[in-house]
Design an enzyme around this catalytic site. Structure first.
Site, PDB file in Angstrom:
ATOM      1  N   SER A 109     -76.625 -36.817 -64.312  1.00  0.00           N
ATOM      2  CA  SER A 109     -76.565 -36.264 -65.301  1.00  0.00           C
ATOM      3  C   SER A 109     -75.137 -36.252 -66.032  1.00  0.00           C
ATOM      4  CB  SER A 109     -77.043 -34.920 -65.155  1.00  0.00           C
ATOM      5  OG  SER A 109     -78.250 -34.680 -64.724  1.00  0.00           O
ATOM      6  N   HIS A 170     -71.844 -26.752 -65.805  1.00  0.00           N
ATOM      7  CA  HIS A 170     -72.390 -27.852 -65.110  1.00  0.00           C
ATOM      8  C   HIS A 170     -72.661 -29.143 -65.845  1.00  0.00           C
ATOM      9  CE1 HIS A 170     -76.193 -29.306 -63.035  1.00  0.00           C
ATOM     10  NE2 HIS A 170     -75.611 -28.679 -62.068  1.00  0.00           N
ATOM     11  N   ASP A 377     -81.923 -36.763 -70.057  1.00  0.00           N
ATOM     12  CA  ASP A 377     -80.923 -37.653 -69.566  1.00  0.00           C
ATOM     13  C   ASP A 377     -81.403 -38.750 -68.784  1.00  0.00           C
ATOM     14  OD1 ASP A 377     -81.647 -35.541 -67.793  1.00  0.00           O
ATOM     15  OD2 ASP A 377     -79.512 -34.995 -67.287  1.00  0.00           O
TER      16      ASP A 377
HETATM   17 ZN   LIG Z   1     -80.316 -34.145 -61.115  1.00  0.00          ZN
END
Ligand SMILES: [Zn+2]
Ligand SMILES: *[C@@H]1O[C@H](CO)[C@@H](O)[C@H](O)[C@H]1NC(C)=O
Ligand SMILES: *[C@@H]1O[C@H](CO)[C@@H](O)[C@H](O)[C@H]1NC(C)=O
Ligand SMILES: *[C@@H]1O[C@H](CO)[C@@H](O)[C@H](O)[C@H]1NC(C)=O
Ligand SMILES: *[C@@H]1O[C@H](CO)[C@@H](O)[C@H](O)[C@H]1NC(C)=O
EC number: 3.1.3.1
Length: 524
Positions: A109, A170, A377
């Site tokens: 990600s 994140h 993603d």
């Molecule tokens: Zn993941």
């Protein structure tokens, strides 16, 4: 004879599942003709300037997840589900995005966020930096930072916002504002001493310092903002919820102090505080609703935590007060977590909630001036199959037994992950467990503590100005270039100098004609 009987029974049973109207061929012809009319209308393209851009990012929302979420949302509305339309399904343009990272066939990600936010592909695990940066090596960072569309929008005078169901530091949101050789450097506590000594800053620090005037920040991640061992405001007894910072900083205070005196900056940590705000008087909003990631939607405490839809509504109401428009990044961040845990039901309910948020954003904006892009993603090794009949519960069983171990199986399965279970030397009999439970872990072919990402392309749905530029099989880093072009921010905005009537394409000769007139005038 028995087989024939069973076959006949199955036959009648299956045909009774067909909605009555669908037995009439005219139903399908009319439906297709209507779709055709919509497609023909798309010939007049929307080439307006996108005043606003909203990017919805479903973390781990591969195409199989989108289809399963569609069926689930339909079934939550008491329909069979397959023919239901998600909000994202209604978008007129769809493309595919190639998700690989510069050093990874199956991406993560962080590298992907760098692609769809900064327009440059990077290495797996790295954020807001080019592929010259090696993961975890702080000293490879300097000079290799790349900026994101959030920065480009800010530089153009727009308001900007970040809304996520994960920690605000994140991987996905971080690439919008940070440059980090490692996605795991949430606070200085998670960084190796070497990286600290070499001068690298943790991601929470960068959130507050890099772009100090981000108007809206909402999600989880409270504990990374407080000095180590600070008791959490909501979970006083939970040691894991305590502050983490080694530098002794109270970043929420720093955030507030960095705002101009004449502006209203509000920090909230629960739903009631959020919903009580007078949004017309909020210039800056920081909402941190959990110490780490927010709860799964299915487990959410609706008194203390807002839903993604509620956060998106608040964000848009604040951001749209800027007459120059806004850029908003919305992440449905825990679709990915549900899948990693093998908990398909959690993952799919997260995807459904993101779709609700997409509908809410659509109700608050217009495709005349707002480009909305929905994508993922990367995918997951999540699948569903087994010749299930129409309207079968998306969490249900395939209508057959395995012809080798004679046991039933769920339609939803994973290629790998924690759901691999062998009982007394054999594959578990799913009929002996509650496979419809919120936390049921679907079976997988290979035992792994965490199910993995998938490597196939993901979908990109687009509506609004210039949405048609997302039209084929694209590299993932193309996406922010389109969003920037459409909104006349960032690098290539030469086309924005033309008057909007010339840009509508109705009179392609207008511009050269004007030049000729000017030339003639200058001769005199
Ligand atoms: Zn993941
Ligand atoms: C960069 O740091 C790594 C360790 O992370 C070290 O091995 C290397 O020698 C350093 N390179 C430079 C040029 O300082
Ligand atoms: C952490 O905080 C708790 C409760 O405030 C306190 O009892 C404890 O001594 C602290 N631990 C450290 C290492 O500071
Ligand atoms: C909030 O959650 C409670 C308990 O799960 C539920 O009974 C109630 O209907 C929910 N309220 C709303 C507004 O969703
Ligand atoms: C699987 O479990 C169900 C429910 O307990 C049982 O009826 C069935 O016989 C079991 N199948 C096998 C092959 O053990």
């Amino acid at each position: 004879m028995l087989l024939l009987l069973l076959g006949l029974m199955a036959g009648t049973c299956l045909s009774s599942l067909v909605p009555e109207k669908e037995k009439n061929p005219q139903y399908w012809r009319d439906q297709a003709q209507q779709t055709l009319q919509h497609a023909l209308e798309l010939q007049s393209l929307n080439t307006n300037v996108a005043k606003n851009v909203i990017l919805f990012l479903g973390d781990g929302m591969g195409v199989s997840t989108v289809t399963a979420a569609r069926i689930l949302k339909g079934q939550l509305h008491h329909m069979p589900g397959e023919d239901f339309q998600l909000e994202m399904d209604k978008f007129p343009f769809v493309a595919l995005s190639k998700t690989y990272n510069t050093n990874a066939q199956v991406p993560d990600s962080a590298g992907t966020a760098t692609a769809y936010l900064c327009g440059v592909k990077g290495n797996e695990g790295t954020l807001g930096v080019s592929a010259a940066v090696i993961r975890s090596q702080c000293n490879t960072t300097r000079g290799n930072e790349v900026t994101s569309i959030l920065r480009w929008a800010k530089d153009a005078g727009k308001s900007v916002g970040i809304v996520t169901t994960t920690r605000v530091n994140h991987a996905t949101p971080s690439a919008a504002y940070a440059h980090s050789a490692d996605r795991d450097w949430y606070s200085d506590n998670e960084m190796p001493t070497e990286a600290l000594n070499q001068g690298c800053k943790d991601i929470a620090h960068q959130l507050i310092h890099n772009i100090p005037d981000i108007e809206v920040i909402m999600g989880g991640g409270r504990k990374y903002m407080f000095p180590k061992n600070t008791t959490d405001v909501e979970y006083g007894d939970d040691e894991k919820a305590r502050g983490t910072r080694l530098d002794g900083q109270f970043l929420i205070n720093v955030w507030k102090e960095k705002k101009p005196r004449n502006k209203n900056a509000h920090y909230v940590w629960n739903r009631m505080q959020l919903l009580e705000l007078n949004l017309d008087r909020v210039d800056y909003l920081l909402g941190l609703f959990e110490p780490m990631d927010m709860m799964y939607e299915l487990n959410r405490n609706n008194q203390t935590d807002p839903s993604l839809t509620e956060m998106v509504e608040v964000a848009i109401r604040i951001l749209r007060r800027n007459t120059k428009g806004f850029f908003l990044l919305v992440e449905g961040g825990r679709i990915d977590h549900g899948h990693h845990e093998g908990k398909a039901k959690q993952a799919l309910h997260e995807a459904v909630e993101m779709d609700r948020a997409i509908g809410q954003a659509g109700a608050l904006t217009s495709p005349e001036d707002t480009l909305t892009v929905v994508t993922a993603d990367h995918s997951h090794v999540f699948t569903f199959g087994g010749y299930t009949p129409r309207g079968n519960s998306i969490f249900g069983l395939a209508p057959m037994l395995s012809d080798t171990d004679k046991k039933p199986f769920t339609s939803i399965l994973y290629g790998n992950g924690p759901g691999y279970k062998v009982v007394a030397g054999e594959r578990e009999n799913v009929s002996t467990v509650d496979y419809a439970h919120d936390n049921y872990q679907a079976q997988s072919a290979v035992p792994l503590r965490h199910e993995t990402h998938g490597g196939e392309d993901v979908a990109v749905f687009a509506k609004g100005p210039m949405a048609h530029l997302l039209h084929g099989v694209h590299e993932q880093n193309y996406i922010p270039h389109v969003m920037a072009y459409a909104s006349c921010i960032g690098a290539n905005k030469d086309h924005c100098q033309l008057s909007s009537s010339a840009r509508l394409g109705s009179q392609p000769a207008l511009f050269p004609g004007l030049l000729t007139v000017l030339l003639l005038l200058s001769l005199f």
